[in-house]
Enzyme design. Structure first.
Site, PDB file in Angstrom:
ATOM      1  N   CYS A 162       0.801  -1.230   0.000  1.00  0.00           N
ATOM      2  CA  CYS A 162       0.000   0.000   0.000  1.00  0.00           C
ATOM      3  C   CYS A 162       0.835   1.282   0.000  1.00  0.00           C
ATOM      4  CB  CYS A 162      -0.947   0.007   1.195  1.00  0.00           C
ATOM      5  SG  CYS A 162      -1.779  -1.564   1.445  1.00  0.00           S
ATOM      6  N   HIS A 294      -3.398   7.937   5.580  1.00  0.00           N
ATOM      7  CA  HIS A 294      -3.511   6.611   4.972  1.00  0.00           C
ATOM      8  C   HIS A 294      -4.962   6.142   5.141  1.00  0.00           C
ATOM      9  CE1 HIS A 294      -2.065   3.003   3.140  1.00  0.00           C
ATOM     10  NE2 HIS A 294      -2.421   2.251   4.153  1.00  0.00           N
ATOM     11  N   GLU A 305      -2.614   5.379  13.226  1.00  0.00           N
ATOM     12  CA  GLU A 305      -2.228   6.575  12.487  1.00  0.00           C
ATOM     13  C   GLU A 305      -2.482   7.839  13.304  1.00  0.00           C
ATOM     14  OE1 GLU A 305      -2.390   8.485   8.030  1.00  0.00           O
ATOM     15  OE2 GLU A 305      -3.889   6.969   8.547  1.00  0.00           O
ATOM     16  N   LYS A 326      -9.758   7.914   0.789  1.00  0.00           N
ATOM     17  CA  LYS A 326     -10.146   6.530   0.506  1.00  0.00           C
ATOM     18  C   LYS A 326     -11.641   6.325   0.745  1.00  0.00           C
ATOM     19  CE  LYS A 326      -5.790   4.056   1.432  1.00  0.00           C
ATOM     20  NZ  LYS A 326      -4.882   5.171   1.805  1.00  0.00           N
ATOM     21  N   HIS A 331      -9.461   2.084  -1.627  1.00  0.00           N
ATOM     22  CA  HIS A 331      -8.032   1.850  -1.403  1.00  0.00           C
ATOM     23  C   HIS A 331      -7.429   1.229  -2.658  1.00  0.00           C
ATOM     24  CE1 HIS A 331      -4.272   0.910   0.248  1.00  0.00           C
ATOM     25  NE2 HIS A 331      -4.611   0.447   1.441  1.00  0.00           N
ATOM     26  N   PHE A 390       1.243  -2.915   4.575  1.00  0.00           N
ATOM     27  CA  PHE A 390       1.508  -4.246   5.101  1.00  0.00           C
ATOM     28  C   PHE A 390       3.001  -4.529   4.956  1.00  0.00           C
ATOM     29  CE2 PHE A 390      -2.851  -6.535   4.506  1.00  0.00           C
ATOM     30  CZ  PHE A 390      -3.333  -5.870   5.621  1.00  0.00           C
TER      31      PHE A 390
END
Length: 403
Positions: A162, A294, A305, A326, A331, A390
């Site tokens: 990502c 994010h 976050e 998003k 995403h 990830f």
């Protein structure tokens, strides 16, 4: 160290098939998330996504090109055309040899892979098309853009889940800044919305069945999207000398690794990336007006976050605006940071802060100003764009307005 500016932008995503259409949708807080439409979707538990439905391949590419271009490559080429046209650059002579392409993608030609697995394993065919490998390889979009526009300098593809496109843009920024390149075409592209792509993500049990609600107490997971965004990063003096329209300046970049867990994010790793981007850009926390988060809409990401932003920005965290687009476009995995950079440019150039839509209930653990549901007209001078992937790989870009 040279200054680096953005002189062109292009995109295709679920909100729009161009930058003006996408920014208009962001201003209005529109959702590009809809019912998925592809083969065997009825076998999926997750049936929504930020899918591009009105994509007419035949009108955009000829038959010879379609044989070579997976959907993610088609998106990248279309976005690159818009960005390079806006920049006004023509890559010939020395400029061609001193300009390259760095793209981010996570899955590469996943649609091609999915189709061919189905042919071989489900339908029992023993032959595949001879161009399957060049069509599905992760560097296909980067290579085709370099060939289309005569970009002969440093070119490669980054795959860090990502964070792929933020890592790609960070590398492009550093190459222009250090003098290795005069201009770089950079961004990201992804097309994972096929049966196998969604089925794989279902297995993680992090997907929402109804909507993406970042930072809202009743959030229930992320929603996948697809598309691309591409930018022209150019050395400031080169852009100024030719009278280019400068969108904003890329001021700093930082990347860190959590070195802790393959899927669970780390507050410390994210905070170090945010602080590193500020330090690289020579910006103080109180100079940041907006952060594109994010913001996936999962409890683990959102809480981590917010805690990381609070750690890195200190008392100023309560004053900064931070939204997750998003919620609107989904995403885009490896392409997500690139599309989200458009919201950062809009904040700096137009003074419009994109909202976090679908926000319904405040979460005490996400007590920042997440610009709920409606865009705001606020002029800001410096912004951050976060990407936390990830594998614990973090990439944060800092941008500022050019006065």
């Amino acid at each position: 160290m040279r200054r680096v500016v953005i002189t062109g932008a292009g995109t295709v995503n679920a909100l729009g098939l161009s930058v003006p259409a996408t920014l208009a949708a962001m201003r209005e807080g529109k959702s590009g998330i809809s019912d998925l439409n592809f083969r065997d979707v009825d076998r999926l538990a997750i049936k929504i996504g930020g899918q591009i439905h009105n994509w007419d391949t035949e009108s955009r590419f000829n038959r010879q090109q379609i044989v070579l271009y997976d959907r993610f490559t088609q998106f990248a080429l279309t976005a690159a055309r818009e960005a390079i046209t806006q920049s006004g650059l023509e890559f010939i002579g020395d400029l061609a040899t001193r300009s390259g392409v760095i793209f981010g993608t996570s899955g590469g030609g996943l649609t091609t892979q999915d189709d061919n697995y189905r042919m071989v394993y489900e339908e029992g065919k023993n032959r595949v098309h001879p161009f399957v490998v060049p069509k599905l390889m992760n560097n296909a979009s980067c290579s085709h853009v370099s060939m289309e526009y005569n970009l002969k300098g440093p070119s490669f593809t980054v795959a860090t889940a990502c964070a792929s496109s933020n890592h790609a843009m960070g590398q492009a920024f550093n190459m222009v800044r250090c003098g290795m390149a005069t201009a770089m075409v950079t961004g990201g592209s992804e097309s994972m919305l096929c049966f196998g792509g969604v089925k794989a993500w279902e297995g993680l049990r992090v997907m929402s069945k109804d909507a993406c609600r970042p930072f809202s107490l009743n959030r229930n997971g992320m929603v996948q999207g697809e598309g691309a965004a591409v930018f022209v990063f150019e050395e400031y003096e080169h852009a100024k000398a030719r009278g280019a329209d400068i969108l904003c300046e890329v001021a700093g970049f930082s990347m860190t690794s959590d070195a802790s867990d393959i899927v669970m994010p780390s507050k410390q790793g994210a905070a170090r990336a945010i602080s590193g981007a500020l330090q690289d850009a020579k910006l103080n926390p109180d100079q940041i007006g907006y952060i594109n988060a994010h913001g996936t809409g999962t409890a683990a990401n959102d809480k981590t976050e917010c805690a990381a932003v609070a750690d890195a920005l200190g008392y100023h965290a309560d004053r900064v605006m931070m939204s997750s687009t998003k919620s609107m476009h989904g995403h885009l995995i490896g392409g997500t940071g690139a599309v989200e950079l458009l919201a950062c440019i809009m904040a700096l150039k137009d003074g419009v802060i994109a909202p976090t839509i679908n926000y319904e209930e405040p979460d005490p653990e996400c007590a920042l100003d997440v610009v709920p549901n409606e865009a705001r007209d606020v002029q800001v001078d410096a912004v951050l764009s976060n990407a936390f992937a990830f594998g614990g790989l973090n990439a944060v870009l800092a941008l500022r307005r050019v006065h």
